[in-house]
Every structure is written in structure tokens, then in C-alpha cells.
Design a protein around this motif. Structure first.
Motif: not given
Length: 292
Positions: A153-157
Motif C-alpha cells: 500500500l505504501v509503495a502504491a501510494l
């Protein structure tokens, strides 16, 4: 004792990933809209209840259910921003958004009480109660999956914010809203989508939280206090900081719990105060989140 310490560190890191799932949306909303979304805690619980309904009534796997709950929470977030946050203007906007988001939290809590009552609920699946034995440590599958989901999720954001046209609009709005408006950025659209994303990610956090903790409609109060501490420590507006702060705080709490369980929560907040005395902006915060 050494084994207990290592297990506590591992547990703290994995649990920190779960809290990161809940905290990144809160810090994203602050970074763009410059407001503290007090309703974020109840949004997590709402996400847990949505996953509960899908699993109990339709027998949909918890992680597969995110394909439904994440878009649903995004729509809820956009509607809340449009109906309650956007109309607020003027110099008192920041203080008013605190009151409005608190009112939204009370409304959602009341709806959940009417729909589900005050009984404890918890999400169940085969991987919730099972674990894997690695190098002498027992690692619950749900925490491993939750930590992996937090990293993804952090990578996607990060990709969204730094590799897309919309992300450039978001970062421009974070730096200087007036200048962003002058170069043609639709501030209202950016705010609505960002608020929607900030709420949508709580669906993932709520699902993992509901699988690892019993919850009721008023469980959001303890959550929001912890999430606020995490994003302040990580640096307001910093998504990566939310992940680092979550892991740091929950690992520290897990270590203290070995010797003095009653002091674990005290140390959680004492660490926040100590770090802020040394570095007032948090781990990755800037002196000014938004140019004035």
C-alpha cells in the motif's frame, strides 16, 4: 529472555504494519487538506464491519473482500468531503473540520450501534488462527499478510504521488494551494479524491485490525489516539514516516510489555513526547508542511 525479546521485536514489527495500514490514510489527508480527520478511527471500524458482513453473509474471503470494501470506502470518503468538508471556508476552517469530522464519527458510530449492537465481533478465517514456524519464531499468517499489504500500500501510494500526473497535482497542492490553483489545478477535485483515498485505505486496515482484535462500534476512540501519535511521530504528511513510526512505536510497546505490561501504553506515548522534544517535526516531517 533473549528469545522473548526477539519474539517481541518480531511481533512489534508485524503489528506495526497493521497500524501503518490505518495511519497512512490519515497522514495523506492531512498533507493535502491540512486537517486532522478525527473520524479516521471509526472509518477503520466501519471497514472491519464491512469485511465482517461480506464474510458472514456472503462467505467472501477477507482479502478478496477488499475488492469491494476499498471502492465502497472511497465513495464514502468522497461523499463526506463533498458534503461536510468542502463547504467549510474562512479562517476557522481548521477548527471547524475537527468538529465536523468528530460529528461524522458520532453519526457513523450511531449507525453501527443500530445495525450491529454493542457485542464484540471479530473476523475469522483459516489464516487468522494459524501461524508459520520460522527460525524458532511463530509468525501468525494474518500479521505476515497484513505487513505485506502495508508495504504494498505504501509503495502504491508512493507511485501514485511521485509517478503520476495526479500525484504532481497532489504534491503541488500540499506545497502551495494558491499557486496550484493559479496554474490550473482543480483543487476541489484533488481534495475529494485524496480524501477518498485516505478513507479507502482504512478498509484494508480495518480488515486486518478486525481479524486480530475484537471490535465494537466505539473501538475507534482508542484507535484514533494511537493513529494521531503515529502520524505526529512519523511527520505530518509523510506516508513513509507513518510506516516507520508504526513499526517503531509498536515494537517499543511490545518490548516494554515483556517486563511491565501496565507501562506499555504509557511508554507508547512517552516515546512520542521524547522524540518530539529532540525533533519537533517527527522522523520525516518538514518545518512547513504547506507553504503559507
Amino acid at each position: 529472555m533473549a528469545r522473548e525479546i526477539y519474539q517481541a521485536i518480531v511481533d512489534g514489527i508485524l503489528v506495526g504494519g497493521v497500524y501503518a495500514l490505518m495511519a497512512v490514510g490519515l497522514t495523506l489527508i492531512f498533507g493535502v487538506l491540512d486537517i486532522i480527520n478525527i473520524a479516521q478511527g471509526i472509518m477503520v471500524i466501519l471497514g472491519a464491519y464491512l469485511s465482517y458482513e461480506l464474510a458472514a453473509r456472503l462467505h467472501i474471503d477477507l482479502f478478496l473482500g477488499l475488492l469491494i470494501t476499498v471502492p465502497a470506502m472511497f465513495v464514502i470518503g468522497v461523499v463526506i468531503e463533498w458534503a461536510f468538508i468542502r463547504p467549510l471556508r474562512g479562517r476557522e476552517r481548521v477548527s471547524m473540520t475537527l468538529l465536523v469530522s468528530y460529528a461524522v464519527a458520532l453519526i457513523i458510530e450511531g449507525i453501527l450501534y443500530e445495525a450491529f449492537g454493542a457485542d464484540d465481533r471479530q473476523l475469522n478465517a483459516s489464516y487468522v488462527t494459524s501461524s508459520v514456524h520460522v527460525f524458532g519464531f511463530y509468525l501468525p499468517y494474518i500479521y505476515l499478510y497484513g505487513f505485506a499489504l502495508a508495504l504494498a500500500l505504501v509503495a502504491a501510494l508512493y507511485v501514485l504521488l511521485y509517478r503520476t500526473k495526479f500525484g504532481r497535482s497532489v504534491r503541488a497542492t500540499m506545497q502551495d494551494e494558491t499557486a496550484a490553483r493559479l496554474v490550473g489545478i482543480n483543487i476541489s477535485r484533488v481534495a475529494a479524491i485524496t480524501y477518498g483515498i485516505g478513507v479507502a485505505v482504512t478498509a484494508a486496515g480495518g480488515m486486518v485490525y478486525g481479524a486480530t482484535n475484537a471490535f465494537t462500534p466505539n473501538s475507534g476512540y482508542d484507535l484514533i489516539s494511537r493513529l494521531l501519535a503515529i502520524i505526529i511521530l512519523g511527520g505530518l504528511g509523510s506516508i513513509g514516516g507513518a510506516l516507520v513510526a508504526s513499526v517503531f512505536m509498536l515494537t517499543l510497546e511490545s518490548l516494554v510489555d515483556i517486563w511491565q505490561p501496565n507501562w506499555a501504553i504509557v511508554v507508547f506515548y512517552a516515546a512520542l513526547v521524547l522524540v518530539l522534544v529532540i525533533r519537533p517535526t517527527g522522523f520525516f516531517g518538514r518545518k512547513a508542511v504547506r507553504a503559507q
